[in-house]
Design an enzyme around this catalytic site. Structure first.
Site, PDB file in Angstrom:
ATOM      1  N   GLU A  57     -63.498  33.514 -42.865  1.00  0.00           N
ATOM      2  CA  GLU A  57     -64.361  32.385 -42.541  1.00  0.00           C
ATOM      3  C   GLU A  57     -63.508  31.485 -41.645  1.00  0.00           C
ATOM      4  O   GLU A  57     -62.421  31.091 -42.045  1.00  0.00           O
ATOM      5  CB  GLU A  57     -64.707  31.663 -43.848  1.00  0.00           C
ATOM      6  CG  GLU A  57     -65.993  30.922 -43.802  1.00  0.00           C
ATOM      7  CD  GLU A  57     -66.267  30.162 -45.087  1.00  0.00           C
ATOM      8  OE1 GLU A  57     -65.826  30.608 -46.168  1.00  0.00           O
ATOM      9  OE2 GLU A  57     -66.906  29.118 -44.985  1.00  0.00           O
ATOM     10  N   ARG A 292     -55.693  40.342 -55.785  1.00  0.00           N
ATOM     11  CA  ARG A 292     -55.081  39.426 -54.832  1.00  0.00           C
ATOM     12  C   ARG A 292     -53.573  39.517 -54.865  1.00  0.00           C
ATOM     13  O   ARG A 292     -52.982  39.780 -55.901  1.00  0.00           O
ATOM     14  CB  ARG A 292     -55.389  37.985 -55.247  1.00  0.00           C
ATOM     15  CG  ARG A 292     -56.484  37.375 -54.495  1.00  0.00           C
ATOM     16  CD  ARG A 292     -56.767  35.971 -54.969  1.00  0.00           C
ATOM     17  NE  ARG A 292     -57.997  35.585 -54.352  1.00  0.00           N
ATOM     18  CZ  ARG A 292     -58.069  34.906 -53.191  1.00  0.00           C
ATOM     19  NH1 ARG A 292     -56.996  34.437 -52.613  1.00  0.00           N
ATOM     20  NH2 ARG A 292     -59.219  34.663 -52.637  1.00  0.00           N
ATOM     21  N   LYS A 302     -56.595  26.379 -49.431  1.00  0.00           N
ATOM     22  CA  LYS A 302     -56.733  25.678 -48.147  1.00  0.00           C
ATOM     23  C   LYS A 302     -56.701  24.167 -48.319  1.00  0.00           C
ATOM     24  O   LYS A 302     -56.070  23.442 -47.561  1.00  0.00           O
ATOM     25  CB  LYS A 302     -58.064  26.057 -47.496  1.00  0.00           C
ATOM     26  CG  LYS A 302     -57.996  27.313 -46.662  1.00  0.00           C
ATOM     27  CD  LYS A 302     -59.373  27.722 -46.162  1.00  0.00           C
ATOM     28  CE  LYS A 302     -59.367  29.199 -45.810  1.00  0.00           C
ATOM     29  NZ  LYS A 302     -60.640  29.867 -45.985  1.00  0.00           N
TER      30      LYS A 302
HETATM   31  P1  ATP Z   1     -58.474  31.130 -49.478  1.00  0.00           P
HETATM   32  O1  ATP Z   1     -59.516  30.554 -50.378  1.00  0.00           O
HETATM   33  O2  ATP Z   1     -57.271  31.657 -50.198  1.00  0.00           O
HETATM   34  O3  ATP Z   1     -58.106  30.290 -48.315  1.00  0.00           O
HETATM   35  P2  ATP Z   1     -60.613  32.736 -48.674  1.00  0.00           P
HETATM   36  O4  ATP Z   1     -60.961  33.936 -49.481  1.00  0.00           O
HETATM   37  O5  ATP Z   1     -61.456  31.561 -48.839  1.00  0.00           O
HETATM   38  O6  ATP Z   1     -59.080  32.426 -48.862  1.00  0.00           O
HETATM   39  P3  ATP Z   1     -61.551  34.034 -46.335  1.00  0.00           P
HETATM   40  O7  ATP Z   1     -61.527  33.580 -44.940  1.00  0.00           O
HETATM   41  O8  ATP Z   1     -62.858  34.194 -47.016  1.00  0.00           O
HETATM   42  O9  ATP Z   1     -60.641  33.037 -47.127  1.00  0.00           O
HETATM   43  O10 ATP Z   1     -60.682  35.353 -46.527  1.00  0.00           O
HETATM   44  C1  ATP Z   1     -60.721  36.470 -45.690  1.00  0.00           C
HETATM   45  C2  ATP Z   1     -60.294  37.675 -46.464  1.00  0.00           C
HETATM   46  O11 ATP Z   1     -58.948  37.554 -46.941  1.00  0.00           O
HETATM   47  C3  ATP Z   1     -61.164  37.891 -47.683  1.00  0.00           C
HETATM   48  O12 ATP Z   1     -61.581  39.239 -47.681  1.00  0.00           O
HETATM   49  C4  ATP Z   1     -60.262  37.576 -48.839  1.00  0.00           C
HETATM   50  O13 ATP Z   1     -60.591  38.312 -49.960  1.00  0.00           O
HETATM   51  C5  ATP Z   1     -58.885  37.950 -48.293  1.00  0.00           C
HETATM   52  N1  ATP Z   1     -57.813  37.250 -48.996  1.00  0.00           N
HETATM   53  C6  ATP Z   1     -57.647  35.916 -49.122  1.00  0.00           C
HETATM   54  N2  ATP Z   1     -56.585  35.629 -49.891  1.00  0.00           N
HETATM   55  C7  ATP Z   1     -56.054  36.826 -50.286  1.00  0.00           C
HETATM   56  C8  ATP Z   1     -54.935  37.213 -51.107  1.00  0.00           C
HETATM   57  N3  ATP Z   1     -54.167  36.302 -51.694  1.00  0.00           N
HETATM   58  N4  ATP Z   1     -54.690  38.524 -51.283  1.00  0.00           N
HETATM   59  C9  ATP Z   1     -55.448  39.434 -50.683  1.00  0.00           C
HETATM   60  N5  ATP Z   1     -56.516  39.155 -49.913  1.00  0.00           N
HETATM   61  C10 ATP Z   1     -56.827  37.868 -49.703  1.00  0.00           C
HETATM   62 MG    MG Z   2     -63.470  32.769 -49.224  1.00  0.00          MG
END
Ligand code: ATP
Ligand code: MG
Length: 582
Positions: A57, A292, A302
């Site tokens: 995103e 994760r 974030k």
């Molecule tokens: P965050 O909340 O940690 O900033 P998010 O999931 O909101 O991360 P997205 O932009 O939706 O951010 O994430 C893009 C991809 O990265 C998603 O498929 C998510 O599952 C993956 N991702 C995010 N954090 C991790 C992690 N710690 N380990 C593995 N994959 C991850």
């Molecule tokens: Mg997300």
């Protein structure tokens, strides 16, 4: 295909290998761009064996957890003859910005991955599927599988039930298809206020899986979208949009983190109905969840990272202590070290916790064989060689195991800089470096014998005094005749170049800074950044920003990509030479 056999297996690899063996996606057509069933039906058989995607995103900067996901999705596609799409999940009109889109593109490229394959770019925006998503919503309405609910948000919450209690049906659930179509048209028209209604999938309010209790799939939001402007005032919910995005792009394996496990039944429900209604091509994508990657001492939320920046606990999103990809890059970590870390940490069905030592180990492995060596003095103390007057040229290999990289040159003169802690007036037990009466080798130079020191009025040591032992120059015949227990590094006072050295430690003193509702501010490490002024040997005076090198005995450093320039040398310590993680 890269050498898959050489890589450690994991359950995601096993899933892919099983699906390839079962020829699950053989004969699948791909029209060269995303689209519905009709679109793909006229395309050729897909040359990609699998399709994965990285779907960020664009609402913030990517961090080390995203790096893991990028390496996993792009890495698996590359390993199995597939293609990985970069897809911006920009379905939420309020939070997304072009700045983040650009930053994400840069970060994925920097990590070494590309979404171009066979001359086709696989960079997509979910917002370009809004037309299809609305059509899919209408198809569900027409099929009696979606209804417009006009309960208030509070009523909807109250009737959803919880883990122990089934939900209860909305009074709007029994509306006719015609009424739902009319209300949906009203939702889209702009005449209804935000929150006045939602479109819900009609599944089962008593399902043990709360995600199947008639999830909302569209909401009203009078907001300008960065790509589609004011074309829409209804926007799809993530849980509705994401499976559709995967299906339109003909993703075969949709990898996501564990928290989406409970969403999988809805993912399948939605896609199966849309395929049955003729909207989506089959076979459909399959979602698989992995744990994760969590790093001890690192916070990736974030919102909290933003607080670190806004409250100036760090210098910015690219502060070398930040776990953002830009922070890691500025700190000096290499793309290869991040890829290696991702590979080493594998994929498992539970969330994994590792220390930064995994990344540090990967960095050392990457740089050991290639980084140029140089000497630097971080905490300088003058060494005066009282029987020496000339400046004698010295040579040292750029890399001890790689003669083809040539030599570096510097002078051995009457005054040198050494590390303050390489001298002790009264040596502690086991101290083999400089103290009165002891001999040490000055690396690449001569053996010297310490004769004493000079002090200021307060008794602080201001210089160390020593004499040079003739005929002991490194690399000359007989140089080893005198045996010493210690070798120290140094630079010449006449030719060394002043440099700013930035030394980093972990940003937080706790492994889980924000655990159990703790305020992470209370566990900030006050010593996480130390700036010292030292000296480096002349061979590095003209190195470009982002050059990585090893300062002998001190660790791996990088010329800071922002502040380093000729005449103002700034090096960040990436990590020490050994695992110093406590
Ligand atoms: P965050 O909340 O940690 O900033 P998010 O999931 O909101 O991360 P997205 O932009 O939706 O951010 O994430 C893009 C991809 O990265 C998603 O498929 C998510 O599952 C993956 N991702 C995010 N954090 C991790 C992690 N710690 N380990 C593995 N994959 C991850
Ligand atoms: Mg997300």
């Amino acid at each position: 295909m890269s050498d898959v056999a050489a890589k450690p297996t994991n359950f995601l690899r096993q899933i892919i290998e099983r699906d390839l063996a079962e020829r699950l996606n053989d004969g699948q057509r791909f029209a060269g761009s995303p689209g519905d069933a009709a679109h793909h039906a006229q395309g050729p058989i897909d040359s990609a064996k699998i399709r994965t995607r990285f779907p960020p995103e664009p609402n913030g900067y990517l961090h080390i957890g995203h790096a893991k996901s990028i390496c996993l999705n792009f890495g698996l596609a590359a390993d199995y003859g597939g293609i990985c799409h970069l897809r911006f999940d920009d379905t939420n009109p309020e939070k997304e910005e072009q700045e983040f889109v650009d930053a994400i593109i840069e970060a994925v490229h920097w990590l070494g991955f590309d979404w171009n394959a066979g001359g086709v770019s696989h960079l997509f925006y979910a917002s370009s599927y809004f037309d299809f998503m609305a059509r899919a919503a209408e198809a569900l309405i027409d099929d009696g599988l979606a209804y417009v609910d006009e309960q208030s948000a509070d009523e909807m919450r109250a009737t959803r039930g919880d883990f122990n209690t089934p939900g209860t049906n909305s009074p709007f659930r029994a509306r006719s298809v015609a009424e739902n179509s009319a209300r949906w048209a009203e939702m889209k028209s702009g005449r209804m206020a935000d929150g006045a209604a939602v479109l819900r999938a009609k599944i089962d309010m008593a399902s043990p899986n709360i995600n199947l209790r008639d999830p909302a799939i569209y909401r009203i939001k009078h907001a300008t979208h960065h790509a589609t402007g004011d074309a829409w005032c209804v926007y799809p919910m993530y849980t509705f949009a994401h499976p559709i995005e995967d299906a339109l792009e003909r993703i075969t394996h949709s990898f996501c983190t564990l928290e989406f496990e409970d969403q999988r039944p809805f993912y399948d429900w939605l896609l199966e109905h849309l395929a049955r209604l003729g909207l989506l091509a089959t076979p459909l994508p399959k979602q698989h969840e992995f744990g994760r990657l969590n790093i001890k001492g690192v916070m990736t939320s974030k919102r909290k990272l933003k607080a670190l920046v806004d409250e100036k606990h760090v210098s910015g999103w690219d502060d070398p202590r930040m776990p953002t990809i830009f922070g890691l890059r500025r700190r000096g970590y290499t793309p290869a070290s991040l890829r290696l870390m991702a590979e080493r940490t594998g994929a498992s069905k539970t969330n994994i916790w590792v220390g930064m030592d995994v990344l540090d180990g990967a960095l050392r492995e990457d740089l050991e064989g290639q980084a140029a060596r140089a000497m630097a003095v971080i905490d300088p103390l003058k060494l005066k060689l009282t029987n020496w007057t000339e400046v004698l040229p010295c040579r040292a290999p750029v890399h001890p195991q790689r003669p083809e990289l040539g030599h570096r040159e510097f002078g051995f003169g009457p005054e040198l800089w050494i590390e303050r802690d390489d001298f002790a007036e009264t040596p502690p037990k086991g101290f083999f470096r400089l103290f009165p009466g002891n001999k040490v080798r000055l690396k690449y130079g001569y053996i010297v014998e310490c004769t004493g020191c000079e002090k200021d009025a307060d008794g602080n040591v201001t210089a160390v005094l020593a004499t040079v032992l003739p005929d002991t120059k490194s690399g000359t015949p007989g140089a080893d005749a005198v045996k010493v227990k210690g070798t120290i590094t140094w630079v010449g006072a006449h030719d060394a170049v002043p440099a700013e050295l930035r030394l980093f430690e972990r940003l937080f003193t706790e492994d889980q800074p924000d655990a159990d509702g703790r305020d992470f501010r209370s566990v900030l490490n006050p010593a996480s950044r130390r700036v010292v002024h030292g000296y480096v040997e002349p061979s590095v005076a003209s190195c470009a920003a982002e050059t990585r090198l090893q300062f002998e005995r001190h660790g791996y450093f990088v010329a800071d990509r922002v502040d380093h320039r000729s005449g103002h040398l700034v090096f960040n310590r990436i990590t020490g030479l050994k695992d110093g993680y406590k």
